[in-house]
Design an enzyme around this catalytic site. Structure first.
Site: not given
Ligand code: NAP
Ligand code: GDD
Length: 320
Positions: A11, A57, A123, A125, A147, A177
């Protein structure tokens, strides 16, 4: 040499964290689930430096074997079904991976290497329908999606293992991020990819949902450093990691289109299919505990982040 096991290695965050730990001289193991075709785009450049372990997982046996085989000093649990939108379409699957999966990895550690330090990817979220702004470590949770509910479970089971078994377990409450390695379904990357395709004449319109939602967006490369810092402290604890600024989706769209010399109003279509059954209207984090205790601060500004992603997608979509 310190050893780290990262789940979610393929990821966005897994790839940046692996880079950081390799730079610091760690031996890095990555838990990877089996896929029919390779999904190595984010870690191709590190393929020969990471040792991959097969596992999922949801499968405690595979996790226990992974911990036994690698005997890690640190475990970073980044794996999850991480797309909020899909969590309504796959609520049970999301609970199993994003929620119960945390107990599986904690059990694997408890049974096989109890002194390993553990990081849980919690998160913002979890704050959902926020009860105070800005949100900090003491702000009560009110998740608004399957989620978010699963992440609240993962958060509390981490706290519970710390308190029950005296394990060094931390939960990082990370706000959104992003980066050029962000999954294409998340709004930032969806926008930067579309803007560049429109600029290149490869796409006509950009369909989006709620443009008024506000998020505290930072750069993933900065945020993985906070994960590592959390595991280097004397005592385990939970931290909010955020920029302390919030912006609307509309601002994101404006900056991205402006960066390639276009006006978003000519291209953006509001489409109900992207509006969520329940929305998180505003996220704004207070990162002062992380600054004070970890010495951590977000470095890349919102505007620079959007431009970085547009520039990267422009090069990709030109085939460079
Ligand atoms: P991501 O790009 O969606 O990566 C998720 C990873 O989890 C991928 O490597 C995926 O593998 C793996 N995975 C999914 N299901 C699995 C399973 N059943 N067993 C083992 N591996 C599995 O997410 P990210 O943005 O890097 O975020 C990393 C973590 O931080 C996540 O837990 C996310 O919920 C959390 N988080 C993210 C944000 C953000 O803004 N990015 C903010 C807060 C928390 P595949 O490639 O095989 O699908
Ligand atoms: N994805 C998406 N697609 N979001 C949209 C769209 C669209 O076409 N139009 C508007 N949005 C709005 C969503 O409704 C949400 O309010 C915002 O854009 C951000 O959406 P995402 O980028 O999908 O992220 P997220 O905030 O729902 O979730 C991400 O951040 C969380 C931390 O606060 C993910 O990375 C989660 O895994 C992470 O925990």
């Amino acid at each position: 040499m310190k050893k780290a096991l990262i789940t979610g290695i393929t990821g966005q965050d897994g790839s940046y964290l692996a880079e950081l730990l390799l730079e610091k001289g760690y031996k890095v193991y990555g838990l990877r689930r089996r896929t029919a075709t390779p999904n190595f785009e984010n870690i191709k450049h590190l393929e020969n430096e990471i040792e991959f372990i097969s596992g999922d997982l949801r499968d405690l046996t595979s996790l226990t074997e992974a911990v036994k085989a690698t005997k890690p000093d640190e475990v970073y649990n980044l794996a999850a079904q991480s797309f909020v939108g899909d969590s309504w379409r796959q609520p049970i699957y999301t609970s199993e991976v994003t929620g119960l999966g945390v107990t599986n990895i904690l059990e694997a550690i408890r049974l096989s290497k109890r002194d390993a330090r553990f990081y849980q990817a919690s998160s913002s979220e979890m704050f959902g329908k926020v009860v105070e702004t800005p949100q900090k470590e003491t702000t009560p949770f009110y998740p608004r999606s399957p989620y978010g509910v699963a992440k609240v479970y993962g958060h509390w089971i981490t706290v519970n293992y710390r308190e029950s078994y005296d394990m060094y377990a931390c939960s990082g409450i990370l706000f959104n991020h992003e980066s050029p390695r962000r999954g294409i379904e998340f709004v930032t990357r969806k926008v930067t990819d579309a803007v560049t395709k429109i600029k290149l004449g490869l796409q006509d319109k950009l369909h989006l949902g709620n443009l008024d939602a506000k998020r505290d967006w930072g750069f993933a490369g900065d945020y993985v450093e906070a994960m590592w810092l959390m595991l280097q402290q004397e005592e385990p604890d939970d931290y909010v990691i955020a920029t302390g600024e919030t912006h609307t989706v509309k601002e994101l769209v404006e900056i991205a289109f402006q960066h390639v010399g276009l006006n978003y109003q000519d291209y953006v279509v509001q489409d109900p299919q992207f509006v969520r059954p329940a929305e998180v209207d505003i996220l704004l984090g207070d990162p002062s505990k992380a600054k004070h205790k970890l010495g951590w601060e977000s470095k890349v500004s919102f505007e620079d982040l959007v431009k970085m992603m547009v520039d990267s997608d422009l090069a990709k979509n030109k085939g460079q």
